[in-house]
Design an enzyme around this catalytic site. Sequence first.
Site, PDB file in Angstrom:
ATOM      1  N   TYR A 149      17.156 -13.916  -3.104  1.00 58.75           N
ATOM      2  CA  TYR A 149      15.760 -13.695  -2.708  1.00 58.75           C
ATOM      3  C   TYR A 149      15.233 -14.939  -1.999  1.00 58.75           C
ATOM      4  O   TYR A 149      14.680 -14.858  -0.890  1.00 58.75           O
ATOM      5  CB  TYR A 149      14.929 -13.364  -3.940  1.00 58.75           C
ATOM      6  CG  TYR A 149      13.433 -13.524  -3.758  1.00 58.75           C
ATOM      7  CD1 TYR A 149      12.799 -14.727  -4.071  1.00 58.75           C
ATOM      8  CD2 TYR A 149      12.666 -12.478  -3.280  1.00 58.75           C
ATOM      9  CE1 TYR A 149      11.424 -14.882  -3.904  1.00 58.75           C
ATOM     10  CE2 TYR A 149      11.294 -12.624  -3.115  1.00 58.75           C
ATOM     11  CZ  TYR A 149      10.684 -13.830  -3.426  1.00 58.75           C
ATOM     12  OH  TYR A 149       9.324 -13.994  -3.253  1.00 58.75           O
TER      13      TYR A 149
HETATM   14  N1  LIG Z   1       3.091 -11.799  -6.676  1.00 56.51           N
HETATM   15  C1  LIG Z   1       3.336 -13.106  -6.625  1.00 56.51           C
HETATM   16  O1  LIG Z   1       2.963 -13.868  -7.540  1.00 56.51           O
HETATM   17  C2  LIG Z   1       4.061 -13.681  -5.442  1.00 56.51           C
HETATM   18  C3  LIG Z   1       4.270 -12.930  -4.287  1.00 56.51           C
HETATM   19  N2  LIG Z   1       4.925 -13.493  -3.219  1.00 56.51           N
HETATM   20  C4  LIG Z   1       5.126 -12.686  -1.997  1.00 56.51           C
HETATM   21  O2  LIG Z   1       3.893 -12.080  -1.637  1.00 56.51           O
HETATM   22  C5  LIG Z   1       4.127 -10.745  -1.151  1.00 56.51           C
HETATM   23  C6  LIG Z   1       3.335  -9.738  -1.990  1.00 56.51           C
HETATM   24  O3  LIG Z   1       3.711  -9.909  -3.357  1.00 56.51           O
HETATM   25  P1  LIG Z   1       3.553  -8.676  -4.377  1.00 56.51           P
HETATM   26  O4  LIG Z   1       2.323  -7.919  -4.070  1.00 56.51           O
HETATM   27  O5  LIG Z   1       3.782  -9.195  -5.758  1.00 56.51           O
HETATM   28  O6  LIG Z   1       4.792  -7.785  -3.925  1.00 56.51           O
HETATM   29  P2  LIG Z   1       5.462  -6.519  -4.659  1.00 56.51           P
HETATM   30  O7  LIG Z   1       6.626  -6.975  -5.481  1.00 56.51           O
HETATM   31  O8  LIG Z   1       4.387  -5.719  -5.299  1.00 56.51           O
HETATM   32  O9  LIG Z   1       6.081  -5.751  -3.380  1.00 56.51           O
HETATM   33  C7  LIG Z   1       5.233  -5.413  -2.314  1.00 56.51           C
HETATM   34  C8  LIG Z   1       5.681  -4.089  -1.800  1.00 56.51           C
HETATM   35  O10 LIG Z   1       6.955  -4.193  -1.172  1.00 56.51           O
HETATM   36  C9  LIG Z   1       7.459  -2.878  -1.111  1.00 56.51           C
HETATM   37  N3  LIG Z   1       8.917  -2.844  -0.995  1.00 56.51           N
HETATM   38  C10 LIG Z   1       9.818  -3.272  -1.885  1.00 56.51           C
HETATM   39  N4  LIG Z   1      11.068  -2.989  -1.462  1.00 56.51           N
HETATM   40  C11 LIG Z   1      10.921  -2.348  -0.246  1.00 56.51           C
HETATM   41  C12 LIG Z   1      11.826  -1.795   0.700  1.00 56.51           C
HETATM   42  N5  LIG Z   1      13.143  -1.801   0.476  1.00 56.51           N
HETATM   43  N6  LIG Z   1      11.321  -1.223   1.812  1.00 56.51           N
HETATM   44  C13 LIG Z   1       9.990  -1.183   2.029  1.00 56.51           C
HETATM   45  N7  LIG Z   1       9.074  -1.693   1.173  1.00 56.51           N
HETATM   46  C14 LIG Z   1       9.549  -2.263   0.046  1.00 56.51           C
HETATM   47  C15 LIG Z   1       7.027  -2.188  -2.398  1.00 56.51           C
HETATM   48  O11 LIG Z   1       6.726  -0.841  -2.091  1.00 56.51           O
HETATM   49  P3  LIG Z   1       6.734   0.295  -3.229  1.00 56.51           P
HETATM   50  O12 LIG Z   1       5.864  -0.221  -4.349  1.00 56.51           O
HETATM   51  O13 LIG Z   1       6.145   1.495  -2.540  1.00 56.51           O
HETATM   52  O14 LIG Z   1       8.155   0.477  -3.673  1.00 56.51           O
HETATM   53  C16 LIG Z   1       5.809  -2.991  -2.836  1.00 56.51           C
HETATM   54  O15 LIG Z   1       4.640  -2.217  -2.847  1.00 56.51           O
HETATM   55  C17 LIG Z   1       5.641 -10.531  -1.201  1.00 56.51           C
HETATM   56  O16 LIG Z   1       6.221 -10.795   0.046  1.00 56.51           O
HETATM   57  C18 LIG Z   1       6.099 -11.548  -2.234  1.00 56.51           C
HETATM   58  O17 LIG Z   1       7.459 -11.931  -2.049  1.00 56.51           O
HETATM   59  C19 LIG Z   1       5.445 -14.762  -3.267  1.00 56.51           C
HETATM   60  C20 LIG Z   1       5.265 -15.529  -4.388  1.00 56.51           C
HETATM   61  C21 LIG Z   1       4.520 -15.071  -5.535  1.00 56.51           C
HETATM   62  N1  LIG Z   2       7.988  -9.226  -4.024  1.00 57.98           N
HETATM   63  C1  LIG Z   2       7.629 -10.084  -4.985  1.00 57.98           C
HETATM   64  N2  LIG Z   2       7.899 -11.397  -4.857  1.00 57.98           N
HETATM   65  C2  LIG Z   2       7.554 -12.249  -5.870  1.00 57.98           C
HETATM   66  C3  LIG Z   2       6.883 -11.789  -6.998  1.00 57.98           C
HETATM   67  C4  LIG Z   2       6.580 -10.408  -7.089  1.00 57.98           C
HETATM   68  O1  LIG Z   2       5.975  -9.934  -8.083  1.00 57.98           O
HETATM   69  N3  LIG Z   2       6.967  -9.603  -6.068  1.00 57.98           N
HETATM   70  N4  LIG Z   2       6.517 -12.635  -8.000  1.00 57.98           N
HETATM   71  C5  LIG Z   2       6.865 -13.927  -7.963  1.00 57.98           C
HETATM   72  C6  LIG Z   2       6.495 -14.787  -9.158  1.00 57.98           C
HETATM   73  O2  LIG Z   2       5.091 -14.751  -9.338  1.00 57.98           O
HETATM   74  C7  LIG Z   2       6.906 -16.251  -9.043  1.00 57.98           C
HETATM   75  O3  LIG Z   2       6.219 -16.823  -7.964  1.00 57.98           O
HETATM   76  C8  LIG Z   2       6.525 -17.001 -10.286  1.00 57.98           C
HETATM   77  O4  LIG Z   2       7.270 -16.605 -11.364  1.00 57.98           O
HETATM   78  C9  LIG Z   2       7.621 -14.508  -6.832  1.00 57.98           C
HETATM   79  N5  LIG Z   2       7.863 -13.541  -5.773  1.00 57.98           N
END
Ligand SMILES: NC(=O)C1=CN([C@@H]2O[C@H](COP(=O)(O)OP(=O)(O)OC[C@H]3O[C@@H](n4cnc5c(N)ncnc54)[C@H](OP(=O)(O)O)[C@@H]3O)[C@@H](O)[C@H]2O)C=CC1
Ligand SMILES: Nc1nc2c(c(=O)[nH]1)N=C([C@H](O)[C@@H](O)CO)CN2
Length: 237
Positions: A149
């Site tokens: 990742y």
């Molecule tokens: N949440 C956090 O604390 C953190 C988030 N980030 C980044 O911020 C962004 C948003 O995070 P977050 O809201 O937690 O993300 P999520 O893990 O909720 O994923 C966002 C969306 O990505 C979609 N997705 C997953 N796999 C696929 C695929 N194969 N094709 C198309 N769509 C796909 C999912 O759609 P569906 O639900 O419909 O399957 C989901 O709704 C991400 O890029 C994440 O990596 C980075 C660090 C920390």
């Molecule tokens: N697609 C996602 N990316 C990440 C997520 C997540 O929920 N969906 N969460 C994290 C964590 O919050 C990490 O930053 C701390 O444990 C990272 N990326």
Amino acid sequence: MSAAPILITGGGRRLGRHCAERLVDDGHPVIVSYRRERPELEAMRSRGIVTLPADFSSEAGILDFIARLKGETKSLRAIVHNASDWAPDSFGDDAGADFERLFRVHMLAPYLINLQCRELLEACGEPQRDIVHMTDYVARKGSKRHAAYAASKAGLENLTLSFAAMFAPEIQVNAIAPALIMLNQGDDAHYAERAKAKSAMGMVPGPGVIYQSLRYLLDNRYVTGITLPVDGGRHLR
Ligand SMILES: NC(=O)C1=CN([C@@H]2O[C@H](COP(=O)(O)OP(=O)(O)OC[C@H]3O[C@@H](n4cnc5c(N)ncnc54)[C@H](OP(=O)(O)O)[C@@H]3O)[C@@H](O)[C@H]2O)C=CC1
Ligand SMILES: Nc1nc2c(c(=O)[nH]1)N=C([C@H](O)[C@@H](O)CO)CN2
């Protein structure tokens, strides 16, 4: 002429949904891609958000989405590459396939969408057009449990530099690198405390800090090729 929409991939839940709804609040038309139908999507549709299904785990799925997006709109104000699969490393026979899947979701999809939708951004009549890549703090640090990742997010961060140079000055290309923003269902209090302790700010801020960062990039005519850390000072611990 109506304003050009903003596309958020993976915008059906969590950070993407929050940003989609805040953009609507701010008067922007919004298109989101989603992979799985869920009740929240109906609420978003009732606010006029266009929802397009997409699975970026294959090149065919990416190209199919692009074709349907071009059938939906002839211009875009911005593209936010938010879709992401936070899959932990697997050590069995699936390790290679899992790595390739994360490469496609986090790198190939943004790469092909940027190349093939550049024309939609350039058709936007507004003075500023943006691409925003959602990366991750671990792109620069690595991750013991999410190495594939983290590597794919590092590749996305590097694509920010290349596309910023390639698309200037018509299109600005930047990244947002969050650390812990939102917890996931199933994260217990012990996990939350350990995760919070990794940053100087020691908090779980929620998606508002990401919208603030996105707003900054969308409103700034002179910023391109940067990665904006939104990580509570992870580098200080
Ligand atoms: N949440 C956090 O604390 C953190 C988030 N980030 C980044 O911020 C962004 C948003 O995070 P977050 O809201 O937690 O993300 P999520 O893990 O909720 O994923 C966002 C969306 O990505 C979609 N997705 C997953 N796999 C696929 C695929 N194969 N094709 C198309 N769509 C796909 C999912 O759609 P569906 O639900 O419909 O399957 C989901 O709704 C991400 O890029 C994440 O990596 C980075 C660090 C920390
Ligand atoms: N697609 C996602 N990316 C990440 C997520 C997540 O929920 N969906 N969460 C994290 C964590 O919050 C990490 O930053 C701390 O444990 C990272 N990326």
